[in-house]
Motif scaffolding. Structure first.
Motif, PDB file in Angstrom:
ATOM      1  N   ASN A 184      -7.891 -11.454 -38.603  1.00  0.00           N
ATOM      2  CA  ASN A 184      -8.967 -10.515 -38.896  1.00  0.00           C
ATOM      3  C   ASN A 184      -8.509  -9.093 -38.592  1.00  0.00           C
ATOM      4  O   ASN A 184      -8.032  -8.803 -37.492  1.00  0.00           O
ATOM      5  CB  ASN A 184     -10.200 -10.834 -38.041  1.00  0.00           C
ATOM      6  CG  ASN A 184     -10.737 -12.226 -38.302  1.00  0.00           C
ATOM      7  OD1 ASN A 184     -11.459 -12.461 -39.269  1.00  0.00           O
ATOM      8  ND2 ASN A 184     -10.395 -13.177 -37.425  1.00  0.00           N
ATOM      9  N   SER A 185      -8.656  -8.211 -39.586  1.00  0.00           N
ATOM     10  CA  SER A 185      -8.262  -6.818 -39.366  1.00  0.00           C
ATOM     11  C   SER A 185      -9.244  -6.095 -38.457  1.00  0.00           C
ATOM     12  O   SER A 185      -8.871  -5.162 -37.734  1.00  0.00           O
ATOM     13  CB  SER A 185      -8.169  -6.076 -40.707  1.00  0.00           C
ATOM     14  OG  SER A 185      -9.413  -6.127 -41.390  1.00  0.00           O
ATOM     15  N   CYS A 186     -10.508  -6.508 -38.475  1.00  0.00           N
ATOM     16  CA  CYS A 186     -11.524  -5.962 -37.579  1.00  0.00           C
ATOM     17  C   CYS A 186     -12.154  -7.125 -36.824  1.00  0.00           C
ATOM     18  O   CYS A 186     -12.826  -7.972 -37.432  1.00  0.00           O
ATOM     19  CB  CYS A 186     -12.593  -5.194 -38.347  1.00  0.00           C
ATOM     20  SG  CYS A 186     -12.013  -3.670 -39.119  1.00  0.00           S
ATOM     21  N   VAL A 187     -11.932  -7.177 -35.531  1.00  0.00           N
ATOM     22  CA  VAL A 187     -12.394  -8.325 -34.757  1.00  0.00           C
ATOM     23  C   VAL A 187     -12.889  -7.864 -33.399  1.00  0.00           C
ATOM     24  O   VAL A 187     -12.352  -6.923 -32.804  1.00  0.00           O
ATOM     25  CB  VAL A 187     -11.261  -9.371 -34.600  1.00  0.00           C
ATOM     26  CG1 VAL A 187     -10.038  -8.758 -33.917  1.00  0.00           C
ATOM     27  CG2 VAL A 187     -11.744 -10.606 -33.866  1.00  0.00           C
ATOM     28  N   ALA A 188     -13.929  -8.517 -32.921  1.00  0.00           N
ATOM     29  CA  ALA A 188     -14.499  -8.196 -31.613  1.00  0.00           C
ATOM     30  C   ALA A 188     -14.603  -9.469 -30.782  1.00  0.00           C
ATOM     31  O   ALA A 188     -14.958 -10.536 -31.296  1.00  0.00           O
ATOM     32  CB  ALA A 188     -15.877  -7.562 -31.763  1.00  0.00           C
ATOM     33  N   PHE A 189     -14.298  -9.334 -29.498  1.00  0.00           N
ATOM     34  CA  PHE A 189     -14.397 -10.449 -28.559  1.00  0.00           C
ATOM     35  C   PHE A 189     -15.449 -10.120 -27.512  1.00  0.00           C
ATOM     36  O   PHE A 189     -15.423  -9.042 -26.910  1.00  0.00           O
ATOM     37  CB  PHE A 189     -13.050 -10.699 -27.881  1.00  0.00           C
ATOM     38  CG  PHE A 189     -11.966 -11.133 -28.830  1.00  0.00           C
ATOM     39  CD1 PHE A 189     -11.829 -12.468 -29.201  1.00  0.00           C
ATOM     40  CD2 PHE A 189     -11.091 -10.199 -29.365  1.00  0.00           C
ATOM     41  CE1 PHE A 189     -10.823 -12.860 -30.077  1.00  0.00           C
ATOM     42  CE2 PHE A 189     -10.085 -10.584 -30.249  1.00  0.00           C
ATOM     43  CZ  PHE A 189      -9.958 -11.924 -30.607  1.00  0.00           C
ATOM     44  N   GLY A 190     -16.360 -11.035 -27.319  1.00  0.00           N
ATOM     45  CA  GLY A 190     -17.353 -10.882 -26.269  1.00  0.00           C
ATOM     46  C   GLY A 190     -16.795 -11.392 -24.951  1.00  0.00           C
ATOM     47  O   GLY A 190     -16.429 -12.569 -24.838  1.00  0.00           O
ATOM     48  N   ALA A 191     -16.699 -10.519 -23.950  1.00  0.00           N
ATOM     49  CA  ALA A 191     -16.119 -10.888 -22.659  1.00  0.00           C
ATOM     50  C   ALA A 191     -16.757 -10.042 -21.568  1.00  0.00           C
ATOM     51  O   ALA A 191     -16.994  -8.849 -21.759  1.00  0.00           O
ATOM     52  CB  ALA A 191     -14.605 -10.670 -22.672  1.00  0.00           C
TER      53      ALA A 191
END
Length: 334
Positions: A181-188
């Motif tokens: 994914n070129s734009c990705v977010a991780f919830g942490a």
């Protein structure tokens, strides 16, 4: 544990309820009576104080927010720094570098890495009869912990009858989410998991900017030595890789791929199993490795300490959970 020269006890507060976690009383090599309080809240100043408040790490359920205000608190320098950032207070106690030792009233207290969070530490010391005492805190990797006679440890995933207490970190899943994914977010979570996410990104070969919300960014910049390029949300140019608390994923653009770094299944976004703890198998292996004569399970709340203590007893170890400890001292007699 009388023959081992150690008493583990719980304290009650002014309302008559138990303070968090526990304390340990023993004699030093100089025959002085010494008390260490472990991951617990401060005793009011009008009462006798323990010789040390040992803070294993800066997560709130280990009560550093309270203990950090005592000049008798002890933790690693990075844990102290994390506490100051998280709670906007000055740390009042003493610090020790991870892997080094510190003296407390004639007792040499050594620190060992448990790899739970940046700066987290296990504490180890010996009493007057040579009993080796180890407080692990929460543990991700027990490979560098020393053998002991009395083990005081956690059971976050210590229920062998619960299938959710068995897991392996999905490093491949994390790497694929990052690469695909070129734009990705991780919830942490801002402390602990966010720093782990950055470390994983760098180990996977990602060397671009990582955007983070303010508290995660402040903690990561301060605690990680090789974090690489970090930025506030929206600051970097080009493709975006973000780390935000899980509840902030909804605030990010809808066209971003979104994942939560958790073993829980109650988030609306896909979960990637990444834990900062040993699972039930790992905890059991740790106890076999450390080979204690007696084990005290003190964390977390609920039934898991009892389940893990029972499991250890069934395997031939002497173990007790915190809720079965009958030694209770009031503040006046600490």
């Amino acid at each position: 544990m009388v023959d081992l020269g150690i008493m583990v006890f719980r304290q009650k507060n002014s309302r008559g309820s138990f303070k968090p976690h526990l304390s340990v009383k023993f004699r030093s090599g100089e025959d002085e009576l010494v008390t260490f309080s472990i991951d617990t809240t401060r005793t009011p100043a009008k009462y006798p104080q323990p010789d040390a408040y040992l803070i294993t790490h800066a997560h709130s359920d280990h009560n550093g927010k309270s203990a950090m205000l005592s000049d008798r608190s002890i933790c690693t320098g990075k844990t102290a720094h994390a506490l100051e950032i998280r709670h906007d207070r000055d740390y009042k106690g003493r610090t020790v570098e991870l892997g080094a030792s510190i003296e407390v009233n004639g007792v040499k207290v050594s620190t060992f890495p448990n790899f739970h969070t940046v700066g987290s530490s296990a504490f180890y010391w010996e009493n007057d009869v040579g009993t080796r005492i180890l407080v692990t805190g929460d543990v991700k990797d027990a490979s560098q912990l020393p053998e002991c006679d009395v083990l005081i440890t956690e059971a976050n995933y210590g229920d062998p009858g619960d299938t959710t207490c068995y897991f392996d970190d999905d490093i491949q899943g994390f790497s694929s989410a990052l690469e695909d994914n070129s734009c990705v977010a991780f919830g942490a979570y801002a402390f602990g998991k966010a720093q782990r996410a950055v470390e994983l990104m760098r180990s996977c070969g990602y060397d671009g900017a990582v955007e983070m919300e303010e508290k995660s960014l402040q903690l990561t910049r301060s605690l990680l030595d090789d974090a690489g390029e970090l930025a506030c949300i929206g600051e970097s140019c080009g493709d975006s890789v973000c780390i935000v608390p899980p509840w902030d994923l909804d605030k990010l653009p809808s066209d971003m791929a979104k994942f939560v770094m958790t073993g829980r299944a109650d988030y609306r976004y896909p979960a990637i199993q990444i834990s900062d703890h040993l699972d039930a198998r790992g905890l059991t292996s740790m106890v076999h490795q450390l080979d204690p004569e007696f084990t005290v399970v003190y964390h977390p709340g609920g039934h898991r300490p009892g389940k893990f203590a029972g499991h250890l007893n069934s395997q031939g170890f002497n173990a007790i959970a915190i809720d079965k400890i009958n030694n209770v001292l009031s503040n006046e007699f600490i």
